[in-house]
Structures are given as structure tokens and as C-alpha cells.
Design an enzyme around this catalytic site. Structure first.
Site, PDB file in Angstrom:
ATOM      1  N   ASP A  50       0.844  -1.206   0.000  1.00 38.60           N
ATOM      2  CA  ASP A  50       0.000   0.000   0.000  1.00 38.60           C
ATOM      3  C   ASP A  50       0.880   1.256   0.000  1.00 38.60           C
ATOM      4  OD1 ASP A  50       0.868  -0.109   2.613  1.00 38.60           O
ATOM      5  OD2 ASP A  50      -1.128  -0.005   3.524  1.00 38.60           O
ATOM      6  N   SER A  51       2.208   1.055   0.047  1.00 38.24           N
ATOM      7  CA  SER A  51       3.142   2.165  -0.163  1.00 38.24           C
ATOM      8  C   SER A  51       2.917   2.797  -1.538  1.00 38.24           C
ATOM      9  CB  SER A  51       4.589   1.669  -0.047  1.00 38.24           C
ATOM     10  OG  SER A  51       4.814   0.551  -0.889  1.00 38.24           O
ATOM     11  N   ASP A  89      -1.021  -6.429  -0.238  1.00 38.39           N
ATOM     12  CA  ASP A  89      -1.036  -5.694   1.036  1.00 38.39           C
ATOM     13  C   ASP A  89      -2.451  -5.207   1.328  1.00 38.39           C
ATOM     14  OD1 ASP A  89       0.205  -4.667   3.244  1.00 38.39           O
ATOM     15  OD2 ASP A  89       1.206  -3.010   2.204  1.00 38.39           O
ATOM     16  N   LYS A 118      -1.023  -9.592   3.081  1.00 37.98           N
ATOM     17  CA  LYS A 118      -0.245  -9.119   4.239  1.00 37.98           C
ATOM     18  C   LYS A 118      -1.132  -8.229   5.098  1.00 37.98           C
ATOM     19  CE  LYS A 118       3.084  -5.789   3.988  1.00 37.98           C
ATOM     20  NZ  LYS A 118       2.607  -4.760   4.948  1.00 37.98           N
ATOM     21  N   GLU A 120      -1.049  -5.766   8.756  1.00 32.51           N
ATOM     22  CA  GLU A 120      -0.272  -5.155   9.831  1.00 32.51           C
ATOM     23  C   GLU A 120      -0.954  -5.437  11.170  1.00 32.51           C
ATOM     24  OE1 GLU A 120       0.506  -0.980   9.120  1.00 32.51           O
ATOM     25  OE2 GLU A 120       1.235  -1.363   7.099  1.00 32.51           O
ATOM     26  N   GLU A 187       9.417  -4.402  10.467  1.00 31.12           N
ATOM     27  CA  GLU A 187       9.782  -3.076   9.936  1.00 31.12           C
ATOM     28  C   GLU A 187      10.213  -2.136  11.058  1.00 31.12           C
ATOM     29  OE1 GLU A 187       6.979  -1.120   7.303  1.00 31.12           O
ATOM     30  OE2 GLU A 187       8.253   0.660   7.189  1.00 31.12           O
TER      31      GLU A 187
HETATM   32  O1  KIV Z   1       3.513  -1.097   1.661  1.00 31.41           O
HETATM   33  C1  KIV Z   1       4.682  -1.519   1.669  1.00 31.41           C
HETATM   34  O2  KIV Z   1       5.454  -1.316   0.723  1.00 31.41           O
HETATM   35  C2  KIV Z   1       5.114  -2.256   2.849  1.00 31.41           C
HETATM   36  C3  KIV Z   1       6.578  -2.492   2.988  1.00 31.41           C
HETATM   37  C4  KIV Z   1       7.204  -1.246   3.474  1.00 31.41           C
HETATM   38  C5  KIV Z   1       6.870  -3.670   3.854  1.00 31.41           C
HETATM   39  O3  KIV Z   1       4.331  -2.602   3.669  1.00 31.41           O
END
Ligand code: KIV
Length: 269
Positions: A50-51, A89, A118, A120, A187
Site C-alpha cells: 500500500d506504499s 497488502d 499481508k 499489519e 519493519e
Molecule cells: O507497503 C509496503 O510497501 C510495505 C513495505 C514497506 C513492507 O508494507
């Protein structure tokens, strides 16, 4: 049409499990088919992070990324890469209860070829992780500095600076392993606790800003290739000066167009 000819052996979650203690796991983010195809032969895992909300959409944090946007980009990445294990993500707000998490994850599995998702969160999210894994979803958990908590935490805070926090991180990691996560992203934490978590768990850890003691590493592609110019966190190494190279090339193109040097006969019909 897919950009990759699907002849290579696909990396599975069983392969990732076997890499622990035998081979360092290499993961990178990707948000589109073109870059995914460039990374296809070089990495074990691709994270559609989600970056993308920051490095692709130019937002100041990841929180406004939507499930629809993430699905769209994951479809593109899956078109570009056939070999690495692809991780989706889950965006902020798409997994606040176990029922919502499963509904979101089922949609991801039905609408993309992502191999895993993924999420968090530490021990407080273990019940959600367990519910997902029991329903056939492969889960990568993510603890330490969690970008989706940036507003709730009041900033991006490096973790594991006190013995209490180290203990909490270790307990989070163990709870998520017990819940069925097959890998764990660590992280923004002190290297010693990342190393201890890695030595304690039987699932692989993938570090980002967590030092050298993890089973693998992940970086955001636009950071490691030097395209993101706004700032460079301490943990990012630039393997390319992407921004300068692109600007130089486009400047050259503009100059040649303005001077009537491009297109010349070589580039004309
Ligand atoms: O969104 C992302 O790119 C991430 C990484 C920083 C692990 O969660």
C-alpha cells in the site's frame, strides 16, 4: 494478455518456508506489470504494497489506499510476473474484524492471482490471522513500525528501544506464528530484537529497517532505485540513481525535439 511466458516454476509458500536457514529471501515492491516483469527473475517475492499510495499516487501516507486500487495494481503485477510469490497488502480499514478481513481477502483471491495477503498488527490481530488461515488464505504478518498506524501513533516510530517493547514485539511475533502466518515482516526496529525474533520463530522473517539478522529483506522499489527524491530513510540503499538518470534522459529528448534533431531519418518511415 500476460507479459510473461509462463514456463518458470512458481515460488510457493512451501518454498518460502524452506528458505529459512538455507537462503536469504529477496522481496521488492511492485505496482505495475512493467516493473514486475523486470523483477520477475531477480526476486523471490513481490509485495504489492500500500506504499503505492505514496510512491505511485503521491499521497503523504498509506491510509487512503482502497481495496479497489490495490486489486487493480495487483492484477497488473500478476500480469507482469509469473515466478515470484506475489503478496497483496491489505489496505487500512479492510480487515478491522475477522469477518471483514475474510470478505476482503476472498475478493482479492477471486479477482487477482495474488498468492498471499499481508496484514499489519501484532497479538491483537492474531485472531484475524487465524481466521484467515483457517479459511485458506496465506498470510504474511507485519509488526514493528506499522505505516497504517502512523496517525494513531503520531508518527513513524522505530520500535524495540526498551526491554518492555522488545518483549512486546517478541510476544506479537509468537502470537502471529501460532495464528498461522507463514512469514513475518519486521519493519523499523532495533536490529537486536529483529535478530532474536528471527532466531525464535520457525517461520521466516523479512526485514525492512530491521538490520541484518532477518531471513530476508524487502525494499520499496522506487526507494532502492533512487526514484523517490523527497527523502531517504537511513535503512534505504540506492542501487541506482534513477531520478537523475530519468531527468537527464528526458532533458536530452526535450533538447533534441526543440533543436529539430529528433526524429531524424533513422526514426522516420
Ligand atoms: O507497503 C509496503 O510497501 C510495505 C513495505 C514497506 C513492507 O508494507
Amino acid at each position: 494478455m500476460s507479459m510473461q511466458i509462463k514456463t518458470q516454476k512458481k515460488i510457493t509458500i512451501k518454498d518460502i518456508a524452506k528458505y529459512k536457514n538455507s537462503k536469504k529471501i529477496v522481496m521488492i515492491t511492485a505496482y505495475d506489470a512493467l516493473f514486475a516483469s523486470l523483477f520477475n527473475d531477480e526476486v523471490d517475492m513481490i509485495l504489492v504494497g500500500d506504499s503505492l499510495n505514496m510512491s505511485f499516487l503521491g499521497k503523504s501516507d498509506t491510509l487512503s489506499a482502497t481495496l479497489e486500487q490495490m486489486i487493480y495494481h495487483t492484477q497488473a503485477v500478476c500480469n507482469g510476473a509469473s515466478r515470484p510469490l506475489i503478496v497483496f497488502d491489505m489496505p487500512f480499514g479492510s480487515y478491522t474484524t475477522k469477518e471483514e478481513a475474510l470478505k476482503s481477502a476472498m475478493r482479492v483471491y477471486k479477482e487477482t492471482n495474488a498468492d498471499a495477503i499481508k496484514v499489519e498488527g501484532g497479538a491483537e490481530r492474531a485472531e484475524i490471522v487465524e481466521y484467515l488461515t483457517k479459511n485458506g488464505i496465506a498470510v504474511v504478518s507485519h509488526i514493528g513500525l506499522m505505516p497504517q498506524f502512523v496517525r494513531g501513533d503520531g508518527g513513524y516510530i522505530v520500535r524495540g528501544k526498551t526491554s518492555e517493547d522488545k518483549q512486546r514485539l517478541l510476544e506479537d511475533a509468537l502470537a502471529l506464528e501460532r495464528a498461522g502466518a507463514f512469514a513475518l515482516v519486521l519493519e523499523g526496529m532495533k536490529s537486536d530484537i529483529a535478530k532474536e525474533i528471527t532466531a525464535t520463530l520457525s517461520i521466516p522473517t523479512i526485514g525492512i529497517g530491521a538490520g541484518e539478522g532477518c531471513d530476508g529483506q524487502v525494499l520499496v522499489w522506487s526507494d532502492m532505485l533512487g526514484f523517490f527524491e523527497a527523502f531517504k530513510p537511513k535503512f534505504v540503499k540506492h542501487y541506482l540513481d534513477g531520478a537523475s538518470l530519468v531527468k537527464e534522459a528526458v532533458r536530452e529528448y526535450a533538447k533534441e525535439v526543440q533543436e529539430g534533431k529528433f526524429p531524424n531519418e533513422q526514426y522516420s518511415y
